[in-house]
Design an enzyme around this catalytic site. Structure first.
Site, mmCIF file in Angstrom:
data_model
loop_
_atom_site.group_PDB
_atom_site.id
_atom_site.type_symbol
_atom_site.label_atom_id
_atom_site.label_comp_id
_atom_site.label_asym_id
_atom_site.label_seq_id
_atom_site.Cartn_x
_atom_site.Cartn_y
_atom_site.Cartn_z
ATOM 1 N N LEU A 153 -4.997 2.165 2.299
ATOM 2 C CA LEU A 153 -5.128 1.187 3.386
ATOM 3 C C LEU A 153 -6.569 1.103 3.870
ATOM 4 O O LEU A 153 -7.138 0.009 3.957
ATOM 5 C CB LEU A 153 -4.207 1.574 4.549
ATOM 6 C CG LEU A 153 -4.400 0.804 5.851
ATOM 7 C CD1 LEU A 153 -4.094 -0.679 5.665
ATOM 8 C CD2 LEU A 153 -3.546 1.412 6.958
ATOM 9 N N TYR A 154 -7.168 2.235 4.173
ATOM 10 C CA TYR A 154 -8.525 2.218 4.725
ATOM 11 C C TYR A 154 -9.534 1.676 3.725
ATOM 12 O O TYR A 154 -10.407 0.888 4.091
ATOM 13 C CB TYR A 154 -8.932 3.610 5.205
ATOM 14 C CG TYR A 154 -7.971 4.187 6.228
ATOM 15 C CD1 TYR A 154 -7.364 3.379 7.195
ATOM 16 C CD2 TYR A 154 -7.639 5.535 6.225
ATOM 17 C CE1 TYR A 154 -6.479 3.889 8.115
ATOM 18 C CE2 TYR A 154 -6.765 6.065 7.157
ATOM 19 C CZ TYR A 154 -6.179 5.239 8.102
ATOM 20 O OH TYR A 154 -5.294 5.763 9.014
ATOM 21 N N ARG A 155 -9.420 2.072 2.474
ATOM 22 C CA ARG A 155 -10.360 1.567 1.461
ATOM 23 C C ARG A 155 -10.182 0.062 1.267
ATOM 24 O O ARG A 155 -11.166 -0.676 1.146
ATOM 25 C CB ARG A 155 -10.194 2.315 0.138
ATOM 26 C CG ARG A 155 -10.574 3.785 0.197
ATOM 27 C CD ARG A 155 -11.999 3.990 0.641
ATOM 28 N NE ARG A 155 -12.395 5.389 0.408
ATOM 29 C CZ ARG A 155 -13.405 5.968 1.006
ATOM 30 N NH1 ARG A 155 -14.138 5.307 1.889
ATOM 31 N NH2 ARG A 155 -13.701 7.222 0.749
#
Length: 184
Positions: A153-155
């Protein structure tokens, strides 16, 4: 499944804090005996400048939470960020720019049985949609090869490394501190 993402007022967040902390405890696999301490801590964050909170709801109730506020040198997490940067030989000029103008994504959690439905992405994007800072920062437990939903998600949202393998005093696990330029 049908979900709703809803922004909370500070009083709503305060009332729901016990339930929201239970989501955090389950999602992070923490011991339940931290409940009361974390409720108090979360309620203390209500007065931080830029405070904002969202929840994800389903027919069964609240299944996800995200909240944050503007980073500030009077916050323990900001002190940890600065300590981590010093341990790595910084902060660099770019890191100083980030440290002076960030929104701390303090918590983002979805109950394990509701993960994989895009709720984390909706919470993340909704919380940071109009955040009053140039950068967003967060921390997440390290996992081998970044092989979990949180890192994916963050990437996918554009988060980059600030500090890797940071050790907080109250948690034995190593954490990654990640940052993203806003808007996402």
């Amino acid at each position: 499944m049908s979900f709703e993402i809803r922004r909370l007022t500070p009083p709503e967040f305060s009332v729901l804090a016990p339930q929201l902390v239970e989501i955090y405890i389950e999602a992070m696999n923490y011991r339940p005996d931290i409940l009361h301490n974390r409720i108090a801590s979360w309620r203390n964050d209500l007065i931080r400048p830029g405070f904002s909170a969202l929840i994800a709801t389903h027919d069964n109730g609240t299944v996800g939470v995200a909240y944050g506020f503007l980073g500030s040198p009077d916050n323990w997490w900001d002190a940890e960020l600065r300590r981590g940067l010093r341990l790595q030989g910084g902060p660099t000029e770019k890191q100083w720019d980030i440290v002076r103008n960030y929104f701390e994504l303090a918590e983002i959690h979805v109950l394990p049985q509701y993960q994989g439905h895009g709720l984390g992405k909706q919470l993340l994007e909704g919380l940071l949609w109009n955040a009053p800072a140039r950068y967003a920062l967060l921390s997440t437990p390290e996992v081998p090869n970044e092989d979990n939903g949180a890192f994916r998600l963050y990437r996918s949202a554009g988060f980059f490394d600030i500090i890797r393998n940071h050790r907080y005093p109250a948690d034995a696990r190593p954490f990654a501190i990640l940052g993203a330029t806003l808007p996402l």
